[in-house]
Scaffold this motif. Sequence first.
Motif, PDB file in Angstrom:
ATOM      1  N   THR A  20       0.863  -1.176   0.000  1.00  0.00           N
ATOM      2  CA  THR A  20       0.000   0.000   0.000  1.00  0.00           C
ATOM      3  C   THR A  20       0.897   1.222   0.000  1.00  0.00           C
ATOM      4  OG1 THR A  20      -1.613  -1.226   1.315  1.00  0.00           O
ATOM      5  CG2 THR A  20      -1.880   1.164   1.218  1.00  0.00           C
ATOM      6  N   SER A  21       0.639   2.147  -0.930  1.00  0.00           N
ATOM      7  CA  SER A  21       1.518   3.314  -1.038  1.00  0.00           C
ATOM      8  C   SER A  21       0.745   4.575  -1.358  1.00  0.00           C
ATOM      9  CB  SER A  21       2.569   3.086  -2.133  1.00  0.00           C
ATOM     10  OG  SER A  21       1.931   2.939  -3.398  1.00  0.00           O
ATOM     11  N   GLN A  22       1.304   5.675  -0.912  1.00  0.00           N
ATOM     12  CA  GLN A  22       0.806   6.998  -1.270  1.00  0.00           C
ATOM     13  C   GLN A  22       1.862   7.659  -2.131  1.00  0.00           C
ATOM     14  OE1 GLN A  22      -2.265   8.572  -0.456  1.00  0.00           O
ATOM     15  NE2 GLN A  22      -1.500   9.860  -2.098  1.00  0.00           N
ATOM     16  N   ARG A  23       1.527   7.918  -3.384  1.00  0.00           N
ATOM     17  CA  ARG A  23       2.467   8.548  -4.309  1.00  0.00           C
ATOM     18  C   ARG A  23       2.713   9.996  -3.916  1.00  0.00           C
ATOM     19  NH1 ARG A  23       3.302   7.509  -9.601  1.00  0.00           N
ATOM     20  NH2 ARG A  23       4.812   9.157  -9.235  1.00  0.00           N
ATOM     21  N   THR A  24       3.899  10.477  -4.240  1.00  0.00           N
ATOM     22  CA  THR A  24       4.195  11.894  -4.088  1.00  0.00           C
ATOM     23  C   THR A  24       3.396  12.658  -5.144  1.00  0.00           C
ATOM     24  OG1 THR A  24       6.059  11.741  -5.597  1.00  0.00           O
ATOM     25  CG2 THR A  24       6.536  11.475  -3.247  1.00  0.00           C
TER      26      THR A  24
END
Length: 111
Positions: A20-24
Amino acid sequence: MSSSRFAKTPQPPYYAVIFTSQRTATENDAYGNMAEQMEALAQQQPGFLGAESTRGADGLGITVAYWETEAHIAAWKANADHLAAQRAGAERWYEHYEVRVAKVERAYGKR
């Protein structure tokens, strides 16, 4: 964006690596190119069963990669090209991320 890629539906037990990731806020072609390269490389690895991925307009994404064994996961994590992609992600493309590994005991659905 959403995708699902399986050569065939795996039968439990198997393992799921949940990323799970939050992009810049910065979007660039380098990220897309790296993601495509890592997808192609993962498909060549022993024990890789398939993957499902989605990313919202807000940049939050979830990718689940399925593997036969924990040893196959460890080998993928240690792959030199994958290590370089992990570093680039941490430094340039992700505000934050989480990796979770789970054993799938049961799976069912409608196709």
